[in-house]
Design an enzyme around this catalytic site. Structure first.
Site, PDB file in Angstrom:
ATOM      1  N   HIS A  94     -11.733  12.403   2.416  1.00 45.97           N
ATOM      2  CA  HIS A  94     -11.825  11.027   2.887  1.00 45.97           C
ATOM      3  C   HIS A  94     -11.706  10.878   4.385  1.00 45.97           C
ATOM      4  O   HIS A  94     -12.372  10.033   4.995  1.00 45.97           O
ATOM      5  CB  HIS A  94     -10.720  10.235   2.196  1.00 45.97           C
ATOM      6  CG  HIS A  94     -10.716   8.773   2.500  1.00 45.97           C
ATOM      7  ND1 HIS A  94     -11.823   7.987   2.324  1.00 45.97           N
ATOM      8  CD2 HIS A  94      -9.743   7.948   2.968  1.00 45.97           C
ATOM      9  CE1 HIS A  94     -11.524   6.735   2.673  1.00 45.97           C
ATOM     10  NE2 HIS A  94     -10.287   6.694   3.078  1.00 45.97           N
TER      11      HIS A  94
ATOM     12  N   LEU B 164     -15.336   6.072  -2.881  1.00 44.96           N
ATOM     13  CA  LEU B 164     -13.951   5.631  -2.820  1.00 44.96           C
ATOM     14  C   LEU B 164     -13.591   4.573  -3.869  1.00 44.96           C
ATOM     15  O   LEU B 164     -14.334   3.632  -4.103  1.00 44.96           O
ATOM     16  CB  LEU B 164     -13.689   5.055  -1.425  1.00 44.96           C
ATOM     17  CG  LEU B 164     -12.236   4.740  -1.102  1.00 44.96           C
ATOM     18  CD1 LEU B 164     -11.394   6.004  -1.143  1.00 44.96           C
ATOM     19  CD2 LEU B 164     -12.144   4.098   0.264  1.00 44.96           C
TER      20      LEU B 164
ATOM     21  N   HIS C 123      -8.443  11.757  -0.369  1.00 39.77           N
ATOM     22  CA  HIS C 123      -7.994  10.494  -0.943  1.00 39.77           C
ATOM     23  C   HIS C 123      -7.794  10.731  -2.437  1.00 39.77           C
ATOM     24  O   HIS C 123      -8.648  11.347  -3.073  1.00 39.77           O
ATOM     25  CB  HIS C 123      -9.051   9.407  -0.701  1.00 39.77           C
ATOM     26  CG  HIS C 123      -8.578   8.026  -0.999  1.00 39.77           C
ATOM     27  ND1 HIS C 123      -8.350   7.578  -2.277  1.00 39.77           N
ATOM     28  CD2 HIS C 123      -8.285   6.982  -0.189  1.00 39.77           C
ATOM     29  CE1 HIS C 123      -7.931   6.319  -2.237  1.00 39.77           C
ATOM     30  NE2 HIS C 123      -7.886   5.932  -0.974  1.00 39.77           N
TER      31      HIS C 123
ATOM     32  N   GLN D 154      -7.693  14.735   4.991  1.00 42.00           N
ATOM     33  CA  GLN D 154      -7.095  14.011   3.875  1.00 42.00           C
ATOM     34  C   GLN D 154      -8.013  13.917   2.663  1.00 42.00           C
ATOM     35  O   GLN D 154      -9.159  13.487   2.787  1.00 42.00           O
ATOM     36  CB  GLN D 154      -6.745  12.594   4.327  1.00 42.00           C
ATOM     37  CG  GLN D 154      -6.178  11.723   3.219  1.00 42.00           C
ATOM     38  CD  GLN D 154      -5.592  10.434   3.762  1.00 42.00           C
ATOM     39  OE1 GLN D 154      -6.305   9.504   4.086  1.00 42.00           O
ATOM     40  NE2 GLN D 154      -4.272  10.391   3.882  1.00 42.00           N
TER      41      GLN D 154
ATOM     42  N   GLU E  96      -7.242   2.284  -2.611  1.00 44.10           N
ATOM     43  CA  GLU E  96      -5.819   2.359  -2.902  1.00 44.10           C
ATOM     44  C   GLU E  96      -5.279   0.978  -3.268  1.00 44.10           C
ATOM     45  O   GLU E  96      -4.222   0.848  -3.890  1.00 44.10           O
ATOM     46  CB  GLU E  96      -5.093   2.898  -1.656  1.00 44.10           C
ATOM     47  CG  GLU E  96      -3.650   3.216  -1.849  1.00 44.10           C
ATOM     48  CD  GLU E  96      -3.102   4.067  -0.699  1.00 44.10           C
ATOM     49  OE1 GLU E  96      -3.850   4.895  -0.155  1.00 44.10           O
ATOM     50  OE2 GLU E  96      -1.926   3.896  -0.359  1.00 44.10           O
TER      51      GLU E  96
ATOM     52  N   PHE F 203       0.855  -1.184   0.000  1.00 45.56           N
ATOM     53  CA  PHE F 203       0.000   0.000   0.000  1.00 45.56           C
ATOM     54  C   PHE F 203       0.890   1.232   0.000  1.00 45.56           C
ATOM     55  O   PHE F 203       2.067   1.151   0.354  1.00 45.56           O
ATOM     56  CB  PHE F 203      -0.877  -0.014   1.270  1.00 45.56           C
ATOM     57  CG  PHE F 203      -2.355   0.120   0.996  1.00 45.56           C
ATOM     58  CD1 PHE F 203      -3.008  -0.798   0.183  1.00 45.56           C
ATOM     59  CD2 PHE F 203      -3.102   1.150   1.566  1.00 45.56           C
ATOM     60  CE1 PHE F 203      -4.381  -0.691  -0.052  1.00 45.56           C
ATOM     61  CE2 PHE F 203      -4.470   1.259   1.336  1.00 45.56           C
ATOM     62  CZ  PHE F 203      -5.108   0.334   0.523  1.00 45.56           C
TER      63      PHE F 203
ATOM     64  N   ARG G 211      -0.601   9.615   0.182  1.00 42.42           N
ATOM     65  CA  ARG G 211      -1.867  10.104  -0.372  1.00 42.42           C
ATOM     66  C   ARG G 211      -1.842  11.599  -0.664  1.00 42.42           C
ATOM     67  O   ARG G 211      -2.416  12.054  -1.644  1.00 42.42           O
ATOM     68  CB  ARG G 211      -3.007   9.776   0.594  1.00 42.42           C
ATOM     69  CG  ARG G 211      -3.337   8.309   0.589  1.00 42.42           C
ATOM     70  CD  ARG G 211      -4.431   7.976   1.573  1.00 42.42           C
ATOM     71  NE  ARG G 211      -4.836   6.578   1.393  1.00 42.42           N
ATOM     72  CZ  ARG G 211      -5.747   5.972   2.135  1.00 42.42           C
ATOM     73  NH1 ARG G 211      -6.343   6.617   3.129  1.00 42.42           N
ATOM     74  NH2 ARG G 211      -6.065   4.718   1.904  1.00 42.42           N
TER      75      ARG G 211
ATOM     76  N   ARG H 198      -2.323  10.643   6.698  1.00 44.48           N
ATOM     77  CA  ARG H 198      -2.485   9.252   7.148  1.00 44.48           C
ATOM     78  C   ARG H 198      -2.119   8.285   6.029  1.00 44.48           C
ATOM     79  O   ARG H 198      -2.507   8.483   4.882  1.00 44.48           O
ATOM     80  CB  ARG H 198      -3.929   8.991   7.564  1.00 44.48           C
ATOM     81  CG  ARG H 198      -4.189   7.533   7.912  1.00 44.48           C
ATOM     82  CD  ARG H 198      -5.559   7.305   8.489  1.00 44.48           C
ATOM     83  NE  ARG H 198      -6.642   7.400   7.532  1.00 44.48           N
ATOM     84  CZ  ARG H 198      -6.977   6.441   6.659  1.00 44.48           C
ATOM     85  NH1 ARG H 198      -6.276   5.315   6.601  1.00 44.48           N
ATOM     86  NH2 ARG H 198      -7.994   6.605   5.843  1.00 44.48           N
TER      87      ARG H 198
END
Lengths: 588, 246
Positions: free
Chosen positions: A352, A253, A239, A237, A256, A123, A287, A387
């Site tokens: 997000h 969403l 995304h 954040q 990721e 990730f 991100r 994050r």
């Protein structure tokens, strides 16, 4: 004024919110021997955690033997641009493997390695494959497991579709909360000796968001009203990959995991543009970097017809895509008639997550208000300025458990708190404010006001900000606060499942979050992680040791800079090490 | 060209005022072929009638909140496309077989009790301490029950089940599928503990194998298969020598 009638419910530990953090806290508090009442705004098992897709980050080194808590710690701190609470990052990295194993014990299913161990996927910005997952529906599995565990843990009771609207204090200590049942508008006064807030973020203050209607920042606003300090409220954040069309699902969403499994980003010219933004990590950069890159491409006119960029995984085998990303495959096929095994997706950034939130003590999740604890998305500290994907689900488990245990201990230490004498005027006033919109048939429509908040935040606190825009946004939010205080209930004066009335209450929460975000963003005069400013485009090394704390003063909301304590040398040393890059021996 | 429109007829019921549910008609724009029934309801709430009540959350078919009857069939409204109904009107009603709280919102407390009664958690004779690592499990072992683990508690199967409609005490499709999911899990040893509930008079034997539950399931869980397999399994346990052993 008549005295409002309400039912009184007594418990030891009151938990507001039934997502991952709330349920994990409830289980921990009950196992510690206290009675626990979980109060949640929607139905049990439908909380926002259910929508998490990619996985839980935990350094179990099942896939990459080189992984360890130290590397996870370093990744988290670097991803958060060093303004994280380093102690939280340390605890999180050390404890998340056990929290994952515990879930597995309770029944959670995970994708497995060929040896039958929990599989871990790569990730963004994680040095090694680290995310325990089940396909791309990890959140569903996590919440289902916690829900089933909670309902059979002795001492846990749940009140569903019940919204808390006021924390009650006595002698400076939180001793209860007022709430209304969504089904019939009846009121409940909860008495408790410790309270855990775990009600998630405030994504709904933006127009394009992956969040659902519940995410109106209630917990953060309740804590603030009770005197709790908020931390780094500018840090929200975006995304990088949300759906851009059809309109009804804009912002939804796109995990990721697509990039984790090899998906590449391209602009309309077919260029793999991440090359220019992060040559080394490419699509798996953090991100904040990927979101800004996509934003820049679109602004520069290199976007797709719908205003996004292309995300393409069609070079992988169709069977691989369908087994690793089944929900994405289905989601695009059904909603956009796009077959992701053959065609690219169109994606753009979507609001997000909040790294921002209530300031907590790292070991326990205690706030500065006695009796009040916080965990999960609404607690700030672990993620700093950005994050990493997968660190949220592990956050919920690690700090949900700790907050639950600490609240149980506090409850046992203060058994009389639940019987403290309440300030009846405080109770009456909160109820009067809640009910008022029902008596204003000519008041403004709360949905309209909600849409205006979203417009202001979208325009004035976007991915890249500046002082003039933030200041103008703040003035608009202050004006909206005045209008929201006089709004109606949207047409119905009924107490039974009246969404207009519920929204009128949610406005108050969203506006506290919005004001705090704008004020804090004005104070941080630099670009760091998710907070980018066109008027201060550089990262200021001096500010790597500064958190911005928002609190209520007699003159209203104020923001002040607070120095981060120096990191102990054994942790600082971990950040200096370099780690071998991971190269999978073969890609499936 | 005239703007494309569609008619939505939604159930309205306010327990404080109405004696019975009624249908209210809304004529709304249908500009975008990708609109789903939930989009139509959100449009009505935001622009036409802010008093319409219904549940929803994720918009992506994973939370299971937005189940309703759409032209007589239980559907997740976030996944029911208006284009499949247009130009006919779309009738949206609360899920069958449940009490109505208001408008399209049903009371599903009953299910939470049923859920708990099948003990949906791993039951072991002996727990392994956390230090012992995870239970080993192969992909093939997971594939035995993965299908039954996809349930999102959306209640569509209960709304479709004629047996549940006649007898609310019937354990019902989702709860039995969930029990099956745990009984088939290689980590679990709780079959005999769940047996009394599953094989009870309100358990599997109530099912008359209509199979509608599996037809309406949005996640392909196939509760009907779970029920039939459990019937067979349970019978074997009782008839074969030593069958009732763990």
């Amino acid at each position: 004024m008549t005295t409002a009638s309400y039912e009184t419910v007594e418990t030891d530990v009151l938990v507001l919110g039934a997502g991952g953090a709330g349920l994990r806290a409830a289980i921990a508090a009950a196992e510690a021997g206290t009675r626990v009442m979980v109060v949640c705004k929607s139905l049990l098992g439908k909380a926002h955690t259910v929508m998490a897709e990619g996985g839980v980050a935990a350094a179990m080194h099942n896939v990459a033997y080189q992984d360890s808590w130290e590397v996870h710690f370093a990744d988290t701190m670097k991803g958060g641009k060093l303004i994280n609470n380093w102690r939280m990052a340390e605890i999180h990295a050390k404890e998340s493997p056990d929290r994952v194993l515990e879930l597995e014990r309770w029944g959670a299913i995970f994708d497995r390695t060929w040896q039958g161990r929990i599989h871990q996927r790569p990730f963004g910005a994680h040095t090694y494959p680290r995310l325990a997952h089940i396909g791309d529906r990890t959140g569903l599995e996590l919440i289902r497991t916690l829900q089933d565990r909670a309902v059979h843990t002795a001492g846990v009771d749940v009140h569903m579709e019940t919204t808390a609207f006021k924390l009650l204090t006595a002698d400076g200590r939180v001793v209860g909360a007022l709430a209304y049942r969504r089904s019939d508008g009846s009121l409940i006064l909860y008495r408790c000796s410790a309270l855990v807030l775990a009600s998630g973020g405030a994504g709904k203050m933006y127009r394009v968001t992956s969040n659902s209607w519940e995410s109106t920042g209630d917990g953060i606003a309740l804590a603030y009203d009770a005197g709790a300090q908020l931390r780094d409220m500018e840090m929200v954040q975006f995304h990088p990959t949300g759906m851009v069309w059809p309109a009804g699902v804009r912002g939804l969403l796109v995990t990721e995991g697509v990039r984790g499994e090899g998906g590449v980003l391209k602009n309309k010219d077919g260029e793999r543009f991440m090359e220019r933004y992060d040559h080394e990590r490419m699509e798996l950069s953090s991100r904040d970097v990927v979101a800004r890159a996509i934003n820049s491409e679109v602004i520069a006119g290199r976007g797709t017809p719908h205003g996004g960029v292309y995300l393409d995984i069609s070079h992988r085998k169709p069977e691989f895509i369908k087994s690793k990303l089944p929900s994405m495959y289905e989601q695009f096929l059904k909603l956009s008639k796009v077959d992701i095994t053959k065609q690219p997706m169109e994606v753009a950034p979507t609001l997000h997550y909040m790294m921002a939130g209530v300031r907590v003590e790292p070991e326990t999740g205690a706030t500065n208000v006695p009796g009040l604890y916080a965990a999960g998305e609404l607690a700030a500290g672990l993620h700093g300025a950005n994050r990493l994907g997968g660190n949220s689900l592990s956050d919920l488990l690690v700090f949900g458990k700790r907050a639950g245990e600490a609240a149980a201990a506090a409850s046992k230490g203060n058994p009389k708190a639940a019987a403290a004498k309440l300030d009846q005027a405080q109770v009456e006033q909160a109820i009067a404010e809640l009910m008022a919109p029902l008596d204003r048939p000519a008041g403004e429509n709360p949905y309209k006001l909600q849409a205006e908040i979203q417009d202001v935040m979208t325009a004035h606190a976007p991915i890249v900000r500046d002082a003039a825009g933030l200041q103008a946004g703040l003035e608009k939010i202050l004006e909206l606060q005045a209008r929201a205080a006089q709004c109606g209930a949207g047409g119905s004066s009924s107490l039974a499942f009246n969404p207009g009335w519920h929204t009128a209450r949610d406005l108050r929460s969203m506006l506290v979050n919005a004001e705090a975000l704008l004020r804090s963003a004005l104070e941080r005069k630099e670009s760091r992680g998710a907070h980018a400013r066109s008027d201060y485009p550089k990262t200021d090394d001096q500010l790597a040791s500064v958190n911005y704390i928002t609190k209520e003063t007699p003159h209203g909301m104020s923001v002040e800079a607070v120095s981060i304590p120096t990191m102990p040398s054994h942790l600082a040393e971990i950040l200096q090490r370099s780690y071998a890059t991971y190269t999978p021996e073969e890609m499936e | 060209m005239a703007e494309k429109r569609i008619t939505i007829q939604a159930t309205r019921f306010d327990p404080e005022k109405d004696s019975a549910p009624r249908l209210q008609s809304y004529d709304i724009p249908f500009p975008d072929d990708s609109m789903v029934v939930l989009d139509a309801l959100n449009y009505i709430k935001a622009h036409v009638d802010g008093t319409l009540s219904y549940r929803w959350s994720c918009r992506m078919g994973i939370c299971g909140s937005c189940g309703m009857m759409v032209n007589g069939t239980p559907k997740l409204t976030c996944n029911a496309f208006l284009r499949d109904y247009w130009p006919r009107p779309v009738i949206v009603q609360p899920l069958n077989n449940f009490p109505i709280i208001r408008d399209l919102v049903i009371d599903m407390d009953d299910f939470m009790h049923k859920l708990k009664s099948v003990q949906p958690w791993i039951i072991r004779k002996q727990e392994i301490p956390l230090g012992g690592g995870e239970h080993r499990q192969t992909t093939a072992q997971i594939d035995e029950f993965k299908q039954f683990s996809q349930c999102i508690n959306c209640m569509l199967c209960y709304a479709a089940c004629p047996v549940y409609g006649l007898n609310n005490d019937f354990l019902g499709p989702a709860a039995i599928a969930l029990a099956r999911r745990y009984n088939l899990d290689s980590r679990d040893e709780g079959f005999t503990k769940r047996l009394p509930v599953i094989a009870d008079s309100e358990g599997i034997w109530e099912c008359s194998f209509v199979g509608e539950c599996s037809v309406v399931c949005p996640k392909g869980v196939d509760p009907a298969k779970a029920i039939q397999q459990t019937k067979l399994d349970t019978t074997l346990r009782f008839t074969l020598p030593f069958g009732n052993r763990d």
